[in-house]
Design a protein around this motif. Structure first.
Motif, short mmCIF file in Angstrom:
data_model
loop_
_atom_site.label_atom_id
_atom_site.label_comp_id
_atom_site.label_asym_id
_atom_site.label_seq_id
_atom_site.Cartn_x
_atom_site.Cartn_y
_atom_site.Cartn_z
N SER A 51 -8.03 -6.63 3.55
CA SER A 51 -9.29 -5.89 3.65
C SER A 51 -10.41 -6.81 4.13
O SER A 51 -11.21 -6.45 4.99
N ASP A 119 -8.75 1.59 5.21
CA ASP A 119 -8.36 0.49 4.33
C ASP A 119 -7.48 1.01 3.20
O ASP A 119 -7.83 1.98 2.54
N THR A 120 -6.36 0.35 3.00
CA THR A 120 -5.42 0.62 1.90
C THR A 120 -4.68 1.94 2.08
O THR A 120 -5.02 2.96 1.48
N ASP A 336 -9.22 -4.40 -5.92
CA ASP A 336 -8.07 -3.48 -5.93
C ASP A 336 -6.86 -3.96 -6.73
O ASP A 336 -6.37 -3.27 -7.62
MG LIG Z 1 -7.34 -4.46 0.33
#
Ligand SMILES: [Mg+2]
Ligand SMILES: Nc1ncnc2c1ncn2[C@@H]1O[C@H](COP(=O)(O)OP(=O)(O)OP(=O)(O)O)[C@@H](O)[C@H]1O
Length: 702
Positions: A51, A119-120, A336
């Protein structure tokens, strides 16, 4: 205070909160891939820096994308069905229309030259892959950069793995002092212990520590925090013991994800028991949260609420929590990978359900407070606040809808937030959830009645007048059965709104009249009485009863002023502009339309902005500002497409729009009209509003 939300062209990149170290080759590599491919997926283990690297890259390449770089974070999203919605919402896309989400998403992106970062994705790979594919097919200038622990498995995808940072020894020619991992450790160490310096005395153990931590940035950051209490050698010694235990007697290297888990586990053990418990409990939040929320949700006999502030500070100091402050206050976020760890821990403790329940209670009560406060002087504050809590509201809703016996709470939560769905541009989301919640609660009840009139209002905002009428009629029938007189009156108001949209002025006038007359104690000023008055004035204007219309609107504006109510006042200003056009008071009308637009800029009120722009275009034609009018007409055509049914499908609005277009085209001549119209079609809603407001940065009238 609040900045206008939505429709910004430059994108929505979050700021970088800490210094960024190294990765020169990786960044160059990513740039090359991005220039060659339309989809680049950055992969790697948790905490390796996916990220962060992508965010750095995004800031570096920002200027290459005239229509902005946009960031959508799916980390805490659980429901694959909400992927499109979350991305649309990150893009600030108008969420009014009742068409399929991907259709309007693709249409919005259209020709835009932009970069979308998702993202993710790893927990929603399938849904992300489908959406990305659809978008890339429909939007020729779009590029997508995704981060995921696994690839999206699309044939044209370029996958770029993010390795850990270089560790000392990777490049024998490199000085230990300039090694990336060492530099990251030193930078974070300096944050924990201000007088920390890297020197000949400590470089060897620091280098060894970074090697042991495999160059995983998150692990390095967590270790650096321990410097407050321990020396580098001590940290190294303790970690080495731990790793050798984990790896067994052979002392062979651990797989990287185990290194990270060990580093996290170690941080976890070094937290105070109360901090550990709070860490686990905080994993219930989606994205970021405010201190009050943590205090309410996470406290009980074991974690007294008065201790939470200190414990949160402790977790910030240990780099477990990120702290973010903006104009609206201070918010916190669990990184996260650490949120996942906390969640597992919470599960082991058997407290997941209890926390989810508290989380739901908190957002339910916040939503109710926001509803109560909505029609008062702090309307913008509440809009901004609830917008910030949007992700948490979604999680609370999902929890209520999934848990047996709690779906009625979903109805209450959703209905309280009627203003978000109707006034602030989130009609589609509101409808989606309301329909689910109503289906889950088939038995007639007061909660259902409220949800039904809200649904009706939402459908009107989408231009689905038939659907709106049906929902309001059901509401009316059910409200009579449960003896809910308030809902009966609101059902009548919503039926009136739908009838107005259908152009059935007599029916609209009768129903709105009932809603106004029976709202005896002014109990439902908004959305009952005041919007009903504005809508009735529109009927009167259309019927040529201009004096009555104007006096109703002046009264309404007066009430708004007394209460500090802005949203309805913008609606009333817009209606007044229409009345004044009809009486030939063009200059006054322009002032009213502009005032409406100015207010709407504070909310994400797509629909209201479009309607005010319609009126501004008519005024410009009447006052011979034809180029401006044609520009607005172009912008309207383009922006209605993604916002909903053009002119809400209302016959009277469509007629006015068409007449305005015909007039403008005839008076300008086909060629000049076409030029200005096309110029306008490139404007987003903010830019079109600037044209109407005659802002200095708006395009010149030629
Ligand atoms: Mg990440
Ligand atoms: N090059 C770097 N310079 C400075 N800090 C970094 C760098 N790379 C990563 N970090 C920091 O390391 C931590 C973990 O990085 P990040 O969140 O990007 O990992 P991730 O791979 O996205 O993890 P996840 O799979 O959990 O999403 C963050 O605090 C981040 O700021």
């Amino acid at each position: 205070m609040a900045t206008p939300t939505g429709w910004r062209r430059e994108g929505n990149l979050p700021a970088e909160l800490t210094s960024f170290i190294g990765r020169t080759r990786l960044l160059a590599n990513l740039k090359r891939h991005l220039s060659e491919s339309r989809l680049v997926t950055v992969t790697g283990i948790g905490g390796v820096g996916k990220s962060r690297t992508v965010l750095r890259l995004a800031h570096q390449v920002r200027s290459h994308y005239p229509d902005g770089v946009w960031f959508a974070d799916l980390a805490r999203l659980q429901d694959a069905g909400m992927v499109k919605h979350t991305i649309a919402s990150a893009l600030g896309i108008a969420d009014q229309s009742s068409r399929a989400e991907s259709e309007s998403l693709s249409e919005w992106v259209g020709e835009r030259d932009m970069l979308l970062i998702i993202d993710t994705c790893e927990h929603l790979v399938q849904g992300c892959a489908e959406l990305v594919h659809e978008l890339l097919e429909a939007a020729p200038n779009l590029k997508v950069l995704a981060t995921s622990r696994q690839s999206l498995h699309l044939p044209y995808e370029h996958v770029v793995p993010v390795p850990p940072l270089q560790v000392p020894g990777d490049d024998p020619a490199e000085s230990l002092f300039t090694n990336e991992s060492v530099q990251l450790f030193a930078a974070r160490a300096g944050g924990s212990v201000p007088d920390f310096v890297l020197d000949e005395d400590n470089i060897a153990p620091v280098a060894e520590l970074c090697r042991r931590l495999d160059g995983i940035p998150l692990a390095i950051e967590l270790a650096a925090v321990r410097l407050r209490a321990l020396s580098v050698e001590q940290i190294l010694g303790l970690l080495a013991d731990r790793f050798s235990l984990l790896a067994g007697a052979s002392r062979t290297a651990l797989p990287r994800h185990q290194t990270l888990r060990a580093a996290i586990g170690w941080s976890h053990e070094l937290c105070e028991p109360a901090e550990r418990l709070l860490w686990a409990r905080l994993s219930v939040f989606a994205g970021d949260f405010e201190l009050d929320a943590a205090r309410f949700v996470c406290s009980d006999g074991r974690l007294p609420s008065e201790d939470i502030t200190d414990l949160v500070t402790g977790l910030v100091e240990k780099s477990i929590l990120l702290i973010r402050s903006n104009h609206a206050g201070v918010r916190y976020k669990l990184i996260d990978t650490l949120a996942e760890y906390g969640e597992e821990w919470l599960d082991k403790l058997g407290q997941k359900e209890q926390m989810a329940q508290r989380h739901l209670e908190y957002y339910l009560s916040l939503a109710q407070r926001s509803e109560d406060a909505w029609s008062g002087p702090r309307q913008i504050y509440w809009f901004v606040r609830m917008r910030q809590e949007h992700d948490n509201v979604r999680v609370a809703l999902e929890h209520a809808l999934r848990s047996p016996g709690k779906s009625a709470l979903a109805l209450t939560l959703l209905s309280s937030l009627w203003f978000m769905w109707v006034c602030c541009g989130f009609a589609r989301e509101g409808r989606l959830y309301l329909e689910r919640a109503l289906e889950a609660n088939p038995t007639v009840s007061k909660e259902r009645c409220k949800a039904l009139w809200v649904l009706s209002y939402v459908k009107s905002a989408q231009g689905d007048s038939a659907g709106a009428l049906a929902a309001a009629e059901t509401c009316s029938t059910e409200a009579v059965r449960v003896g809910d007189s308030r809902a009966v009156i609101l059902a009548s108001k919503m039926q009136g709104t739908a009838a107005l949209l259908q152009g059935d002025l007599q029916k609209a006038s009768a129903l709105l009249g009932v809603a106004i007359e029976f709202n005896t104690e002014n109990r439902e000023l908004n959305p009952g009485l005041l919007p009903a008055i504005v809508e009735l004035s529109i009927v009167l204007t259309t019927q040529g009863e201009l004096y009555e219309a104007e006096s109703l609107l002046q009264d309404c504006l007066q009430v708004c002023k007394e209460r500090g109510e802005l949203w309805v006042s913008s609606y009333a200003q817009w209606a007044l502009a229409g009345t004044r056009i009809a009486t030939g008071r063009i200059t006054d009308a322009l002032q009213n339309a502009r005032e409406a637009l100015r207010i709407k800029r504070h909310f994400h009120d797509t629909l209201g902005t479009l309607m005010a722009l319609e009126t501004a275009a008519r005024i410009f034609v009447l006052s011979d500002k034809l180029t401006l009018a044609a520009q607005l007409l172009g912008a309207l055509q383009q922006n209605w497409k993604t916002a909903g049914l053009p002119q809400l499908g209302a016959p009277w609005m469509t007629e006015e729009h068409n007449a305005c277009m015909r007039d403008c085209r005839r008076r300008m001549g086909e060629l000049a009209y076409k030029d200005a119209f096309e110029e306008g079609a490139r404007l987003d809603l903010d830019e079109a509003s600037a044209v109407a407001l005659d802002d200095p940065d708006a395009p010149d009238e030629s």
